[in-house]
Design a protein around this motif. Structure first.
Motif, mmCIF file in Angstrom:
data_model
loop_
_atom_site.group_PDB
_atom_site.id
_atom_site.type_symbol
_atom_site.label_atom_id
_atom_site.label_comp_id
_atom_site.label_asym_id
_atom_site.label_seq_id
_atom_site.Cartn_x
_atom_site.Cartn_y
_atom_site.Cartn_z
ATOM 1 N N TRP A 233 -0.303 3.589 7.629
ATOM 2 C CA TRP A 233 1.397 3.667 7.432
ATOM 3 C C TRP A 233 1.717 3.980 6.433
ATOM 4 O O TRP A 233 2.436 4.825 6.676
ATOM 5 N N GLU A 234 0.387 4.595 5.291
ATOM 6 C CA GLU A 234 0.642 5.001 4.424
ATOM 7 C C GLU A 234 0.696 6.031 3.985
ATOM 8 O O GLU A 234 1.007 6.960 3.232
ATOM 9 N N PHE A 235 0.318 7.303 4.949
ATOM 10 C CA PHE A 235 0.251 8.716 5.236
ATOM 11 C C PHE A 235 0.885 9.467 6.209
ATOM 12 O O PHE A 235 1.171 8.478 7.211
ATOM 13 N N ALA A 236 2.124 10.297 6.072
ATOM 14 C CA ALA A 236 2.182 11.020 6.946
ATOM 15 C C ALA A 236 2.091 12.179 7.148
ATOM 16 O O ALA A 236 1.750 13.609 6.441
ATOM 17 N N ASN A 261 5.474 7.133 2.076
ATOM 18 C CA ASN A 261 5.556 8.231 2.287
ATOM 19 C C ASN A 261 6.273 9.261 1.385
ATOM 20 O O ASN A 261 6.760 8.315 0.798
ATOM 21 N N PRO A 262 6.173 10.521 1.389
ATOM 22 C CA PRO A 262 6.839 11.371 0.534
ATOM 23 C C PRO A 262 8.080 11.464 1.258
ATOM 24 O O PRO A 262 8.775 11.344 2.848
ATOM 25 N N MET A 263 9.140 11.150 0.231
ATOM 26 C CA MET A 263 10.742 10.983 0.447
ATOM 27 C C MET A 263 11.674 12.053 2.179
ATOM 28 O O MET A 263 11.372 13.373 1.533
ATOM 29 N N GLY A 264 12.491 11.946 2.414
ATOM 30 C CA GLY A 264 13.135 12.428 2.976
ATOM 31 C C GLY A 264 11.939 12.267 4.531
ATOM 32 O O GLY A 264 12.692 13.750 5.031
ATOM 33 N N THR A 265 10.726 12.586 4.676
ATOM 34 C CA THR A 265 9.804 12.935 6.381
ATOM 35 C C THR A 265 10.734 11.743 6.680
ATOM 36 O O THR A 265 10.931 10.669 6.527
ATOM 37 N N LYS A 276 -0.696 -14.125 -5.700
ATOM 38 C CA LYS A 276 -0.337 -15.285 -6.274
ATOM 39 C C LYS A 276 -0.301 -15.618 -8.105
ATOM 40 O O LYS A 276 0.440 -15.926 -8.776
ATOM 41 N N THR A 277 -0.268 -13.934 -8.100
ATOM 42 C CA THR A 277 -0.355 -13.651 -10.151
ATOM 43 C C THR A 277 0.933 -12.729 -9.844
ATOM 44 O O THR A 277 0.445 -11.458 -8.806
ATOM 45 N N VAL A 278 1.081 -11.635 -10.488
ATOM 46 C CA VAL A 278 1.906 -10.678 -10.986
ATOM 47 C C VAL A 278 0.531 -10.231 -10.685
ATOM 48 O O VAL A 278 0.548 -8.413 -10.363
ATOM 49 N N THR A 279 -0.279 -9.827 -11.675
ATOM 50 C CA THR A 279 -1.406 -8.713 -11.614
ATOM 51 C C THR A 279 -2.566 -8.823 -10.421
ATOM 52 O O THR A 279 -3.397 -8.116 -9.952
ATOM 53 N N GLY A 280 -2.435 -8.984 -9.319
ATOM 54 C CA GLY A 280 -2.736 -9.793 -7.529
ATOM 55 C C GLY A 280 -4.522 -10.860 -8.125
ATOM 56 O O GLY A 280 -3.804 -11.261 -8.594
ATOM 57 N N PRO A 281 -4.933 -10.656 -7.040
ATOM 58 C CA PRO A 281 -4.585 -9.334 -5.830
ATOM 59 C C PRO A 281 -3.915 -9.221 -4.996
ATOM 60 O O PRO A 281 -3.710 -10.454 -4.450
ATOM 61 N N TYR A 282 -3.262 -7.923 -4.510
ATOM 62 C CA TYR A 282 -1.964 -8.131 -3.683
ATOM 63 C C TYR A 282 -2.862 -8.160 -2.185
ATOM 64 O O TYR A 282 -3.963 -7.299 -1.840
ATOM 65 N N ASN A 283 -2.338 -8.610 -0.975
ATOM 66 C CA ASN A 283 -2.710 -8.357 0.377
ATOM 67 C C ASN A 283 -1.349 -7.791 1.431
ATOM 68 O O ASN A 283 -0.443 -8.551 0.915
ATOM 69 N N LYS A 284 -1.624 -6.591 1.472
ATOM 70 C CA LYS A 284 -0.183 -6.022 2.170
ATOM 71 C C LYS A 284 0.525 -6.319 3.846
ATOM 72 O O LYS A 284 -0.792 -7.119 4.415
ATOM 73 N N PHE A 285 1.436 -6.051 4.100
ATOM 74 C CA PHE A 285 1.983 -6.906 5.176
ATOM 75 C C PHE A 285 1.409 -5.797 6.207
ATOM 76 O O PHE A 285 1.770 -4.822 6.027
ATOM 77 N N GLU A 286 0.780 -5.684 7.349
ATOM 78 C CA GLU A 286 0.901 -5.176 8.501
ATOM 79 C C GLU A 286 1.925 -3.952 8.667
ATOM 80 O O GLU A 286 2.393 -4.772 9.580
ATOM 81 N N GLY A 287 2.021 -3.008 8.621
ATOM 82 C CA GLY A 287 3.197 -1.825 9.036
ATOM 83 C C GLY A 287 4.803 -2.060 7.979
ATOM 84 O O GLY A 287 4.681 -3.119 7.351
ATOM 85 N N PRO A 288 5.288 -0.790 8.542
ATOM 86 C CA PRO A 288 6.462 -1.501 7.577
ATOM 87 C C PRO A 288 7.624 -2.812 7.714
ATOM 88 O O PRO A 288 7.402 -2.814 8.853
ATOM 89 N N ILE A 289 8.635 -2.492 6.906
ATOM 90 C CA ILE A 289 9.389 -3.603 6.935
ATOM 91 C C ILE A 289 10.955 -3.104 7.000
ATOM 92 O O ILE A 289 11.700 -3.923 7.816
#
Length: 478
Positions: A233-236, A261-265, A276-289
């Motif tokens: 979902w991060e690719f247009a 994705n690029p602004m305007g698309t 759990k910390t500022v520097t991660g590791p980060y897990n992404k929510f599946e799909g945009p909110i």
């Protein structure tokens, strides 16, 4: 009597036209009345254009900075102020007359401002601009003792990279890392080009790096990679971009909001990851909110529908000071009718179980239906979106039916008048003065003029009255 009938006909036509207009615009009247009586609002909160908005809350007031609509603007980074997130007043500019008050190292392309409280009585705006020396994008900062300025510029850029595109700086103060103090971080996006022939970056990262206590210098050897664009979902198409990071702490989790994705698309959207910390590791929510919703038109001006797309550049802020439950997400959405960015505000919340919950926008935003004002969220839950949309749709349909009925009535009247005129024109033309059998005085009284146009109550009666008296009496006696 004829004069009275003529006047009544003119008034009747005007009343019908007025009724037609009221029917067409009745949805606007009804919905506006609903808004006034129930303290509701709907997006966009204002018709003003806000590009790349960034907000903070300070002493129960909200402050927002936004990018200039044109790089030719003399004043850069407009500051707006509000008490309710809905009505915004201008409060100046970060760089009024940028040629004299802007940073000396910058040569234009001012964009992506982010307003943050950095310390006690210290507010900083982080931004992107073009470096005068090499023409590349660089990150800058300007600080003030109050949100409305005046702002003082740093002499040099905060960050610049000659092998990548740097931009979208944001700030985060971590007051939870050890319970004894705080650490300041600068978050920013960095875009690389794998193929020099491509005109767009296809690999993007969001980094963090620690800042000095005054927020004007980066500390060496503290650079950390947080996330990259690695989800579908991060690719247009072939284009890809993640940018506009915003970090917050909630119930022990660090939530990183960002745009993809690029602004305007049409694929431009708001996503979230957590750690759990500022520097991660980060897990992404599946799909945009937050993403473009084609099934939610915003109706304005009777039958004219305005659609909005491409949500992004989000900021999550408390609705009430020191609130741990009531949050609003403010973000930019594109008006497809005018291609201008406007401000949306929606409620965002977490489920009761913080360990397994993700933030979600109430009612599957971006919302375009009527909802309770943010200051009433604690007492009134927003109505289900389907219900409000149904009510608004029913009101619109009723207004359209009334308008169509009035239109058909006018059309029928006009057709009847044309038919009557056709009947008259097909009969022999009546004349005065050429035929001695006709009396001009009697013709005038009967409603028939020399042109043969009938103005009486009916063509048959008018033509009969047009027959001279002697002939009419002889016909009746026979």
């Amino acid at each position: 009597m004829a004069l009275f009938s003529s006047i009544w006909k003119k008034l009747e036509d005007r009343f019908v036209v007025l009724f037609l207009l009221l029917g067409l615009f009745s949805p606007v009247v009804v919905v506006s009345e609903q808004n006034a009586t129930s303290k509701m609002y709907r997006n966009p909160v204002t018709n003003d254009s806000f590009l790349h908005p960034s907000l903070i809350m300070e002493h129960d007031e909200y402050y927002m900075v936004s990018s200039p609509q044109s790089q030719k603007d003399a004043d850069v980074f407009r500051i707006s102020r509000s008490r309710d997130l809905l009505v915004w007043d201008s409060a100046g500019f970060v760089f009024p007359s940028v040629l004299t008050s802007g940073p000396t190292w910058a040569a234009g392309d001012f964009s992506y401002p982010k307003l943050h409280r950095v310390g006690e009585n210290r507010f900083c705006v982080f931004f992107t601009a073009k470096n005068r020396e090499d023409g590349l994008a660089a990150l800058g900062v300007a600080c003030s003792t109050i949100p409305t300025g005046p702002y003082t510029n740093a002499e040099l850029p905060l960050l610049q990279n000659t092998s990548a595109v740097v931009g979208d700086a944001s700030f985060f103060a971590d007051r939870w890392f050890d319970g004894r103090g705080q650490r300041l971080y600068l978050l920013f996006s960095l875009s690389l080009r794998h193929n020099t022939e491509q005109s767009f970056p296809n690999t993007t990262y969001i980094y963090s790096q620690r800042l000095s206590d005054d927020g004007t210098e980066l500390l060496p050897n503290t650079l950390e990679l947080l996330i990259s664009n690695d989800q579908p979902w991060e690719f247009a198409g072939r284009q890809s971009s993640i940018h506009a990071p915003f970090l917050m702490n909630h119930h022990g989790w660090y939530y990183l909001f960002y745009s993809a994705n690029p602004m305007g698309t049409l694929e431009h959207c708001v996503c979230v990851a957590r750690a759990k910390t500022v520097t991660g590791p980060y897990n992404k929510f599946e799909g945009p909110i937050l993403h473009t919703k084609w099934n939610a038109p915003y109706v304005s001006g009777g039958l004219f529908a305005i659609r909005f797309s491409s949500p992004g550049f989000s900021t999550v802020i408390p609705v009430v000071s020191n609130s741990d439950t009531l949050y609003a997400i403010a973000y930019q959405v594109t008006n497809l009718n005018t291609s201008t960015p406007v401000l949306f505000v929606d409620r965002i919340q977490w489920l009761a179980d913080a360990d397994s919950s993700w933030p979600r926008v109430w009612g599957d935003g971006p919302s375009t239906d009527w909802r309770a004002m943010p200051q009433r969220w604690a007492e009134v839950a927003p109505p289900p979106e389907s219900t409000s949309v149904l009510i608004t749709s029913l009101v619109m349909v009723a207004g359209v039916l009334v308008g169509m009925t009035c239109f058909m009535f006018l059309w029928w009247r006009s057709r009847s008048a044309v038919a009557a005129a056709d009947i008259v024109s097909s009969l022999p033309q009546l004349s005065t003065g050429e035929d001695p059998l006709y009396d001009s005085t009697e013709l005038a009284i009967s409603g028939v003029h020399s042109s043969g146009v009938v103005r009486g109550s009916g063509s048959r009666g008018a033509l009969f009255s047009a027959i001279p008296t002697e002939e009419r009496e002889r016909s009746l006696s026979d």
